[in-house]
Scaffold this motif. Structure first.
Motif, PDB file in Angstrom:
ATOM      1  N   UNK B   1      -1.061 -11.708   1.873  1.00 25.59           N
ATOM      2  CA  UNK B   1      -0.554 -11.135   0.553  1.00 25.59           C
ATOM      3  C   UNK B   1      -1.399 -11.640  -0.686  1.00 25.59           C
ATOM      4  N   UNK B  72       6.199   1.263  -5.878  1.00 21.87           N
ATOM      5  CA  UNK B  72       5.663   0.711  -5.146  1.00 21.87           C
ATOM      6  C   UNK B  72       5.200   1.657  -3.966  1.00 21.87           C
ATOM      7  N   UNK B  74       4.504   1.375  -0.002  1.00 22.84           N
ATOM      8  CA  UNK B  74       4.694   0.333   1.070  1.00 22.84           C
ATOM      9  C   UNK B  74       5.234   0.923   2.409  1.00 22.84           C
ATOM     10  N   UNK B  76       6.982   1.432   5.652  1.00 21.91           N
ATOM     11  CA  UNK B  76       8.303   0.689   6.010  1.00 21.91           C
ATOM     12  C   UNK B  76       7.909   0.090   7.296  1.00 21.91           C
ATOM     13  N   UNK B  77       6.805   0.539   8.043  1.00 17.60           N
ATOM     14  CA  UNK B  77       6.678  -0.188   9.517  1.00 17.60           C
ATOM     15  C   UNK B  77       5.725  -1.319   9.546  1.00 17.60           C
ATOM     16  N   UNK B  79       4.601  -2.708   6.663  1.00 19.28           N
ATOM     17  CA  UNK B  79       4.563  -3.459   5.602  1.00 19.28           C
ATOM     18  C   UNK B  79       3.269  -3.290   4.552  1.00 19.28           C
ATOM     19  N   UNK B  83       3.173  -3.364  -4.414  1.00 19.22           N
ATOM     20  CA  UNK B  83       4.425  -3.530  -5.312  1.00 19.22           C
ATOM     21  C   UNK B  83       3.830  -3.825  -6.644  1.00 19.22           C
ATOM     22  N   UNK B 126       3.238  -8.162 -12.901  1.00 19.80           N
ATOM     23  CA  UNK B 126       3.131  -9.034 -11.745  1.00 19.80           C
ATOM     24  C   UNK B 126       3.177  -7.740 -10.504  1.00 19.80           C
ATOM     25  N   UNK B 128       1.545  -7.267  -6.069  1.00 18.31           N
ATOM     26  CA  UNK B 128       0.989  -7.851  -4.665  1.00 18.31           C
ATOM     27  C   UNK B 128       0.589  -6.607  -4.151  1.00 18.31           C
ATOM     28  N   UNK B 130      -0.133  -6.026   0.120  1.00 16.47           N
ATOM     29  CA  UNK B 130      -0.104  -6.731   1.555  1.00 16.47           C
ATOM     30  C   UNK B 130      -1.188  -5.653   2.223  1.00 16.47           C
ATOM     31  N   UNK B 131      -2.111  -6.407   2.695  1.00 19.88           N
ATOM     32  CA  UNK B 131      -3.517  -6.020   3.489  1.00 19.88           C
ATOM     33  C   UNK B 131      -3.219  -6.368   5.100  1.00 19.88           C
ATOM     34  N   UNK B 133      -3.909  -7.822   8.465  1.00 22.47           N
ATOM     35  CA  UNK B 133      -4.461  -8.978   9.067  1.00 22.47           C
ATOM     36  C   UNK B 133      -5.431  -8.557   9.978  1.00 22.47           C
TER      37      UNK B 133
END
Lengths: 143, 143
Positions: B1, B72, B74, B76-77, B79, B83, B126, B128, B130-131, B133
């Motif tokens: 994140x 956002x 995102x 849903x599966x 993530x 956002x 603010x 973030x 999510x990238x 892995x």
């Protein structure tokens, strides 16, 4: 625009897995995206420890903290779709077995530390669906 | 994140047209989906008259009402996605010409009565991302 009844709102909520939990933080409105499931008429969400949502995991007051939860599926161009908002008390799921079962179903988010499970009891349920406007009759075009 | 800086948050916000405005209504947390645009570093949204958002259109207090705004994208599966949450004062756009120009850009929603235009000045931004892995090396599979 059509208002939706409680049963249809909860049914629609259960068709998606992502929503936004709305709460108060330091007396300011706050909102975070989270995953949810609907179980026994309650909304169950998993929140990360130590984050903005931590105050919800260990509420100072009984019976918990009032939150709103919103989910939607709206086409950004046509605006067709639906939105549901639930308002109610959020309480941590304290039973370890129950929390573990929910946590399994609510996959953790990448890079987030271990988490708590919250149950939101929907006291207030509102929603609407935006449906397509019936096409205007073509009579005018044909004279 | 990965935490995002203010500039990237506002840039991402401008790539989508739908978000959720978060406010307080009768001392309860409230949230509604709306369309937005980003102009001059502010978030501009159109709200319907007489709805839950009406109190924001004619705020009793100066300099307005503090709201949060979330958008956002995102998956849903997985993530994966981002956002952004903006917190700041919402003020009605009172200049008729300016309000009309914004209203043209922010298409009204079906079945909603005539509307007001609000400008949210982002005091707090603010966000973030999510990238993915990095995939685990396949060495283990090949012995």
């Amino acid at each position: 625009m059509r208002e939706l009844d409680r049963a249809e709102c909860l049914r629609l909520l259960a068709t998606v897995s992502l929503g936004r939990i709305v709460f108060t933080q330091h007396a300011l409105p706050a909102v975070r995206p989270v995953n949810h499931l609907v179980h026994g008429g309650d909304i169950v969400v998993r929140i990360s420890e130590g984050g903005a949502l931590a105050s919800l995991a260990a509420p100072a007051e009984v019976p918990g903290v009032v939150v709103a939860y919103e989910a939607d599926a709206i086409d950004p161009e046509t605006h067709l779709g639906w939105s549901v908002v639930v308002t109610g008390y959020a309480r941590p799921v304290t039973d370890p077995g129950e929390a573990a079962r929910y946590a399994d179903l609510l996959h953790p988010w990448a890079g987030r530390p271990s988490s708590h499970v919250l149950r939101i009891h929907p006291d207030l349920v509102t929603g609407f669906r935006l449906e397509s406007v019936p096409a205007r009759p073509l009579r005018a075009l044909h004279g």
